[in-house]
Design a protein around this motif. Structure first.
Motif, PDB file in Angstrom:
ATOM      1  N   ALA A  51       7.828  -3.513  -4.693  1.00 19.02           N
ATOM      2  CA  ALA A  51       8.065  -2.148  -5.183  1.00 19.02           C
ATOM      3  C   ALA A  51       8.078  -1.086  -3.958  1.00 19.02           C
ATOM      4  O   ALA A  51       8.240  -1.612  -2.989  1.00 19.02           O
ATOM      5  CB  ALA A  51       6.587  -1.513  -5.911  1.00 19.02           C
ATOM      6  N   ALA A  52       8.053   0.223  -4.166  1.00 21.58           N
ATOM      7  CA  ALA A  52       8.515   1.118  -3.362  1.00 21.58           C
ATOM      8  C   ALA A  52       7.013   1.024  -2.153  1.00 21.58           C
ATOM      9  O   ALA A  52       5.972   1.064  -2.707  1.00 21.58           O
ATOM     10  CB  ALA A  52       8.589   2.316  -3.802  1.00 21.58           C
ATOM     11  N   ASN A  53       7.680   0.955  -0.990  1.00 23.31           N
ATOM     12  CA  ASN A  53       6.777   0.803   0.204  1.00 23.31           C
ATOM     13  C   ASN A  53       5.510  -0.345   0.182  1.00 23.31           C
ATOM     14  O   ASN A  53       4.573  -0.228   0.683  1.00 23.31           O
ATOM     15  CB  ASN A  53       5.805   2.080   0.185  1.00 23.31           C
ATOM     16  CG  ASN A  53       6.652   3.325   0.136  1.00 23.31           C
ATOM     17  OD1 ASN A  53       7.933   3.235   0.981  1.00 23.31           O
ATOM     18  ND2 ASN A  53       6.234   4.641   0.155  1.00 23.31           N
ATOM     19  N   THR A  54       6.102  -1.290  -0.728  1.00 21.16           N
ATOM     20  CA  THR A  54       5.047  -2.327  -1.017  1.00 21.16           C
ATOM     21  C   THR A  54       6.003  -3.571  -0.381  1.00 21.16           C
ATOM     22  O   THR A  54       7.129  -3.889  -1.297  1.00 21.16           O
ATOM     23  CB  THR A  54       4.481  -2.553  -2.156  1.00 21.16           C
ATOM     24  OG1 THR A  54       3.857  -1.223  -2.536  1.00 21.16           O
ATOM     25  CG2 THR A  54       3.208  -3.642  -2.627  1.00 21.16           C
ATOM     26  N   TRP A  55       5.410  -4.864  -0.076  1.00 25.99           N
ATOM     27  CA  TRP A  55       6.110  -5.972   0.511  1.00 25.99           C
ATOM     28  C   TRP A  55       4.969  -7.020   0.238  1.00 25.99           C
ATOM     29  O   TRP A  55       3.801  -6.614   0.815  1.00 25.99           O
ATOM     30  CB  TRP A  55       6.633  -5.884   1.818  1.00 25.99           C
ATOM     31  CG  TRP A  55       7.725  -4.882   2.302  1.00 25.99           C
ATOM     32  CD1 TRP A  55       7.602  -3.388   2.071  1.00 25.99           C
ATOM     33  CD2 TRP A  55       8.991  -5.152   1.989  1.00 25.99           C
ATOM     34  NE1 TRP A  55       8.749  -3.012   2.425  1.00 25.99           N
ATOM     35  CE2 TRP A  55       9.576  -3.793   2.670  1.00 25.99           C
ATOM     36  CE3 TRP A  55      10.027  -6.155   2.104  1.00 25.99           C
ATOM     37  CZ2 TRP A  55      11.069  -3.741   2.643  1.00 25.99           C
ATOM     38  CZ3 TRP A  55      11.048  -6.110   2.493  1.00 25.99           C
ATOM     39  CH2 TRP A  55      11.491  -4.991   2.636  1.00 25.99           C
TER      40      TRP A  55
END
Length: 405
Positions: A207-211
């Motif tokens: 997701a956005a800004n999530t890894w």
């Protein structure tokens, strides 16, 4: 008539020539310190004599003192040659007899001790099993040639930048399918036997800004995700929202301690709109290594270099200084001994207090100035001739008196 003045002058001039000759003879002796002769006038003691009318009875040698001026430093190819740049002397131990020297021409003996040409051992501080210097009573330094034992990885860290422009992936991660992860990197870690293992890390943008971060050891996937990295809107790592450091653990079949477990830190990682890049890979494990060479730093620390790329302290030399170095007793073989006049030795590591620094692969040359010594030799010769002339004149005067009719 008195021949005493001329005779004392002859003796003094001869002693002066002896000192000059010794200086010249040691012009090429490493660490040698030239000596200077000091003269004093001599008067007879008499209660009834008038002080203003007293006539001296010659001269005497008051002292022969060494001059501890710095000698030139000459570079050599021996890493155990050491020159002191400044004050201080090497502390040597010859079967319990302590002496001091400025001659830094050293080598290893058959037992690994650092010794000089006469076999006297250089003293200093030893090390513990971790290679840390243990400051205690100085003793002979023995360079260990034993293999460096392996150390398993106990901590690791990765610093990288994840590309914020990457698209999210919803397909379940599969190590053999490159389409299920965005980027990957790897690093080498070590077990308790020194065997190397490849730890691969795979980064999946969920997701956005999530890894999500997955791992594999020697090509075998670790069963579950290692953890999650979350980033702030400015691209910095959200340490509160991320599960860092990750706990990495995987089984071993090499006979080493199993499982191999350690924390994996990502502090300092970023997510900017720029290409993926690894800035740092660090871990504290290493395999076994053989001693490949050694050197001496300015503070006297002997550093061993091993075939596994590690460096380890092998000991540290100490230097000694004295309140009155001119009070030291010359012992020969470039050695000096402590006396009441010199005071007790002030022992410390090079570069501390008033002690000079060490230069490895170099020796201090003799501080004898040959030009000055040759000029002094001419002067001493003239003085000797002049005193001989006074004796000759006294003899002529005495002969005149004896032949009076």
């Amino acid at each position: 008539m008195s021949f005493q003045q001329g005779l004392s002058g002859l003796n003094a001039a001869a002693r002066n020539l002896d000192v000059i000759g010794n200086n010249v003879a040691n012009a090429n002796t490493a660490g040698f310190k030239q000596s200077e002769i000091l003269f004093a006038d001599v008067y007879a003691n008499s209660v009834a004599a008038s002080g203003t009318a007293a006539i001296g009875i010659g001269t005497a040698v008051a002292a022969v003192q060494p001059e501890f001026a710095q000698g030139n430093i000459n570079v050599t190819s021996n890493p155990l040659d050491m020159a002191i740049n400044g004050t201080g002397l090497f502390r040597l131990d010859a079967n319990g007899a302590v002496s001091y020297s400025r001659n830094g021409q050293f080598h290893l003996d058959q037992d690994g001790y650092i010794v000089n040409a006469t076999g006297a051992k250089v003293t200093g501080y030893g090390v513990n099993s971790a290679g840390s210097i243990v400051a205690a009573n100085p003793g002979p330094i023995q360079v260990s040639t034993a293999d460096l034992i392996p150390t398993p990885t106990s901590t690791a860290a990765i610093g990288l930048n994840l590309d914020a422009r990457e698209t999210s992936i919803t397909t379940p991660f599969k190590i053999t399918d490159a389409s299920t992860y965005n980027k990957a990197t790897s690093m080498t870690v070590y077990d308790s036997l020194g065997n190397s293992h490849t730890l691969s890390t795979y980064f999946v943008k969920t997701a956005a800004n999530t890894w999500s971060v997955y791992g594999a050891a020697d090509g075998t996937a670790i069963s579950s995700a290692l953890g999650t990295l979350k980033f702030n809107a400015d691209g910095t790592l959200d340490t509160a929202g991320s599960s860092v450091p990750f706990s990495v653990s995987f089984p071993l079949t090499t006979g080493a301690n199993t499982p191999l477990a350690f924390p994996l830190d990502f502090t300092g990682s970023t997510q900017f709109g720029s290409a993926f890049g690894v800035n740092a890979l660090t871990q504290d494990g290493f395999t076994s290594g053989k001693l490949a060479g050694y050197g001496v730093s300015n503070d006297g620390t002997i550093l061993g270099r091993y075939t596994n790329g590690q460096s380890r302290g092998l000991g540290q030399l100490v230097l000694a200084n004295f309140a009155n170095t001119q009070g030291l007793q010359p012992l020969g073989n470039n050695g000096w001994g402590e006396t009441n006049a010199s005071g007790q030795p002030l022992i410390g590591t090079p570069g501390t207090g008033s002690l000079g620094a060490l230069q490895s692969g170099a020796i201090e040359e003799s501080n004898v100035d040959l030009t000055q010594e040759l000029v002094d030799m001419i002067t001493a010769q003239r003085v000797y001739q002049a005193n001989a002339q006074t004796i000759k004149t006294q003899d002529q005067v005495l002969n005149t008196l004896v032949n009076l009719r």
